[in-house]
Every structure is written in structure tokens, then in C-alpha cells.
Design a protein around this motif. Sequence first.
Motif, PDB file in Angstrom:
ATOM      1  N   ALA A  69       0.826  -1.218   0.000  1.00  0.00           N
ATOM      2  CA  ALA A  69       0.000   0.000   0.000  1.00  0.00           C
ATOM      3  C   ALA A  69       0.855   1.261   0.000  1.00  0.00           C
ATOM      4  O   ALA A  69       0.591   2.216   0.738  1.00  0.00           O
ATOM      5  CB  ALA A  69      -0.958  -0.003   1.193  1.00  0.00           C
ATOM      6  N   VAL A  70       1.896   1.260  -0.841  1.00  0.00           N
ATOM      7  CA  VAL A  70       2.774   2.419  -0.945  1.00  0.00           C
ATOM      8  C   VAL A  70       2.078   3.485  -1.783  1.00  0.00           C
ATOM      9  O   VAL A  70       1.664   3.234  -2.914  1.00  0.00           O
ATOM     10  CB  VAL A  70       4.126   2.035  -1.581  1.00  0.00           C
ATOM     11  N   SER A  71       1.949   4.670  -1.228  1.00  0.00           N
ATOM     12  CA  SER A  71       1.269   5.761  -1.918  1.00  0.00           C
ATOM     13  C   SER A  71       2.145   6.328  -3.030  1.00  0.00           C
ATOM     14  O   SER A  71       3.380   6.265  -2.950  1.00  0.00           O
ATOM     15  CB  SER A  71       0.917   6.882  -0.934  1.00  0.00           C
ATOM     16  N   PRO A  72       1.533   6.895  -4.074  1.00  0.00           N
ATOM     17  CA  PRO A  72       2.324   7.546  -5.132  1.00  0.00           C
ATOM     18  C   PRO A  72       3.217   8.632  -4.543  1.00  0.00           C
ATOM     19  O   PRO A  72       2.765   9.467  -3.761  1.00  0.00           O
ATOM     20  CB  PRO A  72       1.246   8.145  -6.047  1.00  0.00           C
ATOM     21  N   GLY A  73       4.474   8.588  -4.904  1.00  0.00           N
ATOM     22  CA  GLY A  73       5.421   9.582  -4.411  1.00  0.00           C
ATOM     23  C   GLY A  73       5.965   9.308  -3.022  1.00  0.00           C
ATOM     24  O   GLY A  73       6.835  10.036  -2.535  1.00  0.00           O
ATOM     25  N   GLN A  74       5.463   8.264  -2.365  1.00  0.00           N
ATOM     26  CA  GLN A  74       5.929   7.954  -1.011  1.00  0.00           C
ATOM     27  C   GLN A  74       7.285   7.263  -1.062  1.00  0.00           C
ATOM     28  O   GLN A  74       7.488   6.323  -1.827  1.00  0.00           O
ATOM     29  CB  GLN A  74       4.919   7.044  -0.300  1.00  0.00           C
ATOM     30  N   ASN A  75       8.224   7.721  -0.248  1.00  0.00           N
ATOM     31  CA  ASN A  75       9.521   7.059  -0.113  1.00  0.00           C
ATOM     32  C   ASN A  75       9.426   6.117   1.079  1.00  0.00           C
ATOM     33  O   ASN A  75       9.684   6.497   2.219  1.00  0.00           O
ATOM     34  CB  ASN A  75      10.641   8.079   0.087  1.00  0.00           C
ATOM     35  N   LEU A  76       9.011   4.881   0.796  1.00  0.00           N
ATOM     36  CA  LEU A  76       8.746   3.919   1.860  1.00  0.00           C
ATOM     37  C   LEU A  76       9.968   3.686   2.737  1.00  0.00           C
ATOM     38  O   LEU A  76       9.873   3.660   3.970  1.00  0.00           O
ATOM     39  CB  LEU A  76       8.278   2.595   1.256  1.00  0.00           C
ATOM     40  N   HIS A  77      11.118   3.512   2.120  1.00  0.00           N
ATOM     41  CA  HIS A  77      12.314   3.161   2.883  1.00  0.00           C
ATOM     42  C   HIS A  77      12.745   4.305   3.797  1.00  0.00           C
ATOM     43  O   HIS A  77      13.130   4.080   4.948  1.00  0.00           O
ATOM     44  CB  HIS A  77      13.431   2.761   1.928  1.00  0.00           C
ATOM     45  N   SER A  78      12.655   5.518   3.302  1.00  0.00           N
ATOM     46  CA  SER A  78      12.981   6.671   4.134  1.00  0.00           C
ATOM     47  C   SER A  78      11.983   6.812   5.281  1.00  0.00           C
ATOM     48  O   SER A  78      12.356   7.117   6.419  1.00  0.00           O
ATOM     49  CB  SER A  78      12.988   7.941   3.281  1.00  0.00           C
ATOM     50  N   ASP A  79      10.700   6.554   4.982  1.00  0.00           N
ATOM     51  CA  ASP A  79       9.670   6.643   6.024  1.00  0.00           C
ATOM     52  C   ASP A  79       9.915   5.615   7.128  1.00  0.00           C
ATOM     53  O   ASP A  79       9.778   5.915   8.317  1.00  0.00           O
ATOM     54  CB  ASP A  79       8.284   6.427   5.416  1.00  0.00           C
ATOM     55  N   LEU A  80      10.267   4.377   6.730  1.00  0.00           N
ATOM     56  CA  LEU A  80      10.538   3.347   7.735  1.00  0.00           C
ATOM     57  C   LEU A  80      11.797   3.673   8.534  1.00  0.00           C
ATOM     58  O   LEU A  80      11.864   3.414   9.742  1.00  0.00           O
ATOM     59  CB  LEU A  80      10.676   1.981   7.062  1.00  0.00           C
ATOM     60  N   LYS A  81      12.783   4.246   7.858  1.00  0.00           N
ATOM     61  CA  LYS A  81      14.003   4.644   8.561  1.00  0.00           C
ATOM     62  C   LYS A  81      13.685   5.635   9.676  1.00  0.00           C
ATOM     63  O   LYS A  81      14.285   5.587  10.764  1.00  0.00           O
ATOM     64  CB  LYS A  81      14.990   5.269   7.573  1.00  0.00           C
ATOM     65  N   ASN A  82      12.734   6.529   9.422  1.00  0.00           N
ATOM     66  CA  ASN A  82      12.357   7.515  10.431  1.00  0.00           C
ATOM     67  C   ASN A  82      11.405   6.940  11.473  1.00  0.00           C
ATOM     68  O   ASN A  82      11.429   7.346  12.643  1.00  0.00           O
ATOM     69  CB  ASN A  82      11.704   8.725   9.753  1.00  0.00           C
ATOM     70  N   LEU A  83      10.553   5.991  11.047  1.00  0.00           N
ATOM     71  CA  LEU A  83       9.549   5.454  11.970  1.00  0.00           C
ATOM     72  C   LEU A  83      10.151   4.535  13.023  1.00  0.00           C
ATOM     73  O   LEU A  83       9.846   4.669  14.221  1.00  0.00           O
ATOM     74  CB  LEU A  83       8.479   4.687  11.184  1.00  0.00           C
ATOM     75  N   ILE A  84      10.982   3.595  12.599  1.00  0.00           N
ATOM     76  CA  ILE A  84      11.448   2.552  13.520  1.00  0.00           C
ATOM     77  C   ILE A  84      12.114   3.135  14.763  1.00  0.00           C
ATOM     78  O   ILE A  84      11.772   2.750  15.894  1.00  0.00           O
ATOM     79  CB  ILE A  84      12.385   1.564  12.797  1.00  0.00           C
ATOM     80  N   PRO A  85      13.063   4.081  14.629  1.00  0.00           N
ATOM     81  CA  PRO A  85      13.672   4.634  15.851  1.00  0.00           C
ATOM     82  C   PRO A  85      12.659   5.304  16.773  1.00  0.00           C
ATOM     83  O   PRO A  85      12.828   5.296  17.999  1.00  0.00           O
ATOM     84  CB  PRO A  85      14.689   5.646  15.309  1.00  0.00           C
ATOM     85  N   SER A  86      11.596   5.879  16.194  1.00  0.00           N
ATOM     86  CA  SER A  86      10.592   6.544  17.026  1.00  0.00           C
ATOM     87  C   SER A  86       9.749   5.550  17.811  1.00  0.00           C
ATOM     88  O   SER A  86       9.113   5.914  18.806  1.00  0.00           O
ATOM     89  CB  SER A  86       9.686   7.421  16.155  1.00  0.00           C
ATOM     90  N   LEU A  87       9.739   4.287  17.375  1.00  0.00           N
ATOM     91  CA  LEU A  87       8.976   3.259  18.085  1.00  0.00           C
ATOM     92  C   LEU A  87       9.771   2.643  19.231  1.00  0.00           C
ATOM     93  O   LEU A  87       9.190   2.171  20.215  1.00  0.00           O
ATOM     94  CB  LEU A  87       8.562   2.146  17.115  1.00  0.00           C
ATOM     95  N   LEU A  88      11.089   2.628  19.098  1.00  0.00           N
ATOM     96  CA  LEU A  88      11.924   1.936  20.077  1.00  0.00           C
ATOM     97  C   LEU A  88      11.790   2.577  21.453  1.00  0.00           C
ATOM     98  O   LEU A  88      11.797   3.799  21.593  1.00  0.00           O
ATOM     99  CB  LEU A  88      13.387   1.956  19.630  1.00  0.00           C
TER     100      LEU A  88
END
Length: 389
Positions: A69-88
Motif C-alpha cells: 500500500a505504498v502511496s504515489p510519491g511515497q519514499n517507503l524506505h525513508s519513512d521506515l528509517k524515520n519510523l522505527i527509531p521513534s517506536l523503540l
Amino acid sequence: MPSTAGDNQTVVPPLSRSTSSFGAALYKRLASGNQDNIIYSPISVYTALAMTYLGAGGVTEQELRTALAVSPGQNLHSDLKNLIPSLLTNDPDANLTLRIANALYYDAAQINLTDSYVANANQYYQAGLRAFQRPNPEQAINTWVEEVTANAITNFLKPGYITPSTIIMLLNAVFFQGAWLSMFDPSATQTANFTTISGGVKPVPLMHQRGQFSLKSNSDLESRILELPYKGGNHSFFVILPFQTSNIKKLERKLTHRNLERALTSMPRREFYSVYLPKFGLRMRESLNQPLQALGLNTMFDATKANFSGMVLDNGVAVSEVLHEAMIEVTESGTKAAAVTSVSITRTAIVLPPEEFRADRPFLFVLWDKIQKVILFLGRVGDPTQGGL
């Protein structure tokens, strides 16, 4: 109690919406046609597949983009890079821990990973590159899983799981441990009847407490939704209980990422309630190949069609299995949960469709003695229906 179907909604980030959409869709596939308990980690499966998507190309990449469900123009890998540390989370005062880790194991003797994939896997997923330690490569991977999950998951890969044709293992592991903000008193836990999904009645340990909780009715899911917060304030355990006039299967049919977003946001102010919840523990180990294929991920499992040109330079490389194991334990004091997802990539000898020989027009035939080199019979077939017999 008022319905919240029309509540104003919190703005949901694109990645959160993508993971929720994927999570709800995969849950429906796991629940379809069975009455077993289910426990799995959408974020774990999603992240492992995102690492797979990082090295995919062509139709394989397109299928993964759609399923994730990757949105048009979404940088999935960059988004996950930012999300994961915020969850830890590691908060000893609140007895709260959340760990998420990735790893990339490979057979250095068999495969050459592209430099770009190794660099990007490390940049976006902190997936340290590790070589298989043959002849027992499972041992090192199991040790890694046990370290991340605090031994909640042990012996993830059985001996011999990694075959000589296995060239890459992508892994994600998640571990959560949290204490209830308001704990249940163990002395209040009593044996009580639970009506099972099949309609039977079984005695179970039922925890109980009276206190301030957030509870609402949701018309979209035809359910009552209870929030049980953990210490620390950022995590909660939601119980979605179908109305008496509904049932779990009807609830599951209505389960979409939009309905989940509405259900889990805009919870009302806490009020005084008497809460009963079973004390339970679940563990599930599942090959996700069929559920993922039902979501449209087909070419990545087919060595004649899979495209992992962004990961390896070799042809005939495909995903052999996506394996997932998860557990959860809910007690009077809180919750412990863990999950691990592995994506096994193998080099497969490509079996091409056989070249066809179709004798559907006139032909000659020879019956030949191969030793003496003598023609025993020689003839022609111009019309098989006119044989004279």
C-alpha cells in the motif's frame, strides 16, 4: 454510550496508513476459513517485505508496492528509517521495552549482492550484513532472534531449514514488554466460562478489576472497544468485542484500515467500569506464502518471473518462503509479545517449458535397428485415418 462512527479523526501519516492497510488485509487472509487463534505482527512482516521490495524490480516491484500500500510519491524506505527509531522504547521505570531489529544473512560463497542493495539495506534498515556460518547457519540466526526477543522466541529455524540453495535470509524481529497502567489483582482472577469461536463453552482464568477506563461503542465494527493503557503513556492494548447481536466473523469482514483507524482513535474520557479479560497466551508459526499470494504477491515466488535485480546480479533467484512466528502473553501485570519474520531467497534452477514436438502434419517414419544399422521399416503418414486396417 454514544457511537463514534462519525468522530473527527486524527490525521494518520501515510506510512501508518500503509501498515494498517496491509495489516488488516493480511489478517483477513490468515483468518479466512479457520477458527484458530491468531497472533502476528503486521509491522514485522511489513518491514521484512519492505527490505525485499528494496531489491525488487519490474513486476515483482510493482506487486510489492501494491501489497504494501505504498502511496504515489511515497519514499517507503525513508519513512521506515524515520519510523522505527521513534517506536523503540527502553523505559525501566515504566517496565516498558520495545525492540525492533533487522538482519541480512547471505551465502558469501554463492552470491554477489549488489553494492547499492547492501548500502541501502544498512542505511534504511540498519540490517547488518552477516555471512552464513555453514554447516549450521541456523544456529547464528536463532541466537540473533533470541537476543532481540529476550528468548520469547527460541529455535526459530529448525536444523536443515537453510538448504544449499538458500542464498539470502532477510529478517525482522520485534519484542514488546509492558506493564499495565492499572494492574489486575491476581487474587481477583477467577475461573469463568468463555464461549469459544465454535460456540462451545470452556472454563478460563478471567481477570477482573474496577477502575477508570476508556470505552466506546463503534457502529462501523458493531463492537465495543476498550482501551487498556500501559505505563509510559504511548502504548495501549485495545479489546474489540462484537455486540451481542453481532459475532467475530462479521467483525472480521468489516475490518479495514479505515475502520481500524476510526476505532482506535478519538477514544472518550475515562470513566468507571468493571472490566473482565481472559488471562491468555498465544503462539503461532505460519508460512505466509499462500496468504501473501492471495494479496497479489506472485512473481516473487516464481523463479522464472521474480526480479531481484536490485539485490543480486544472478537469474533464477526467488523467494522460497516467508516464515512468521509470533507470541503474546497477557497476564495480571501486563503483556509480553514477540515476533520474527524471515524471507528466504533461493537460487533455483529455472525449468523452462519443454520445446514442443507436435506431429500434426504429414511425416516420415523409420523403424531402425540401431546396432546393425538396418532399416527395418520405412514409411510416410499422410492421413492417419486412412490406414487400411
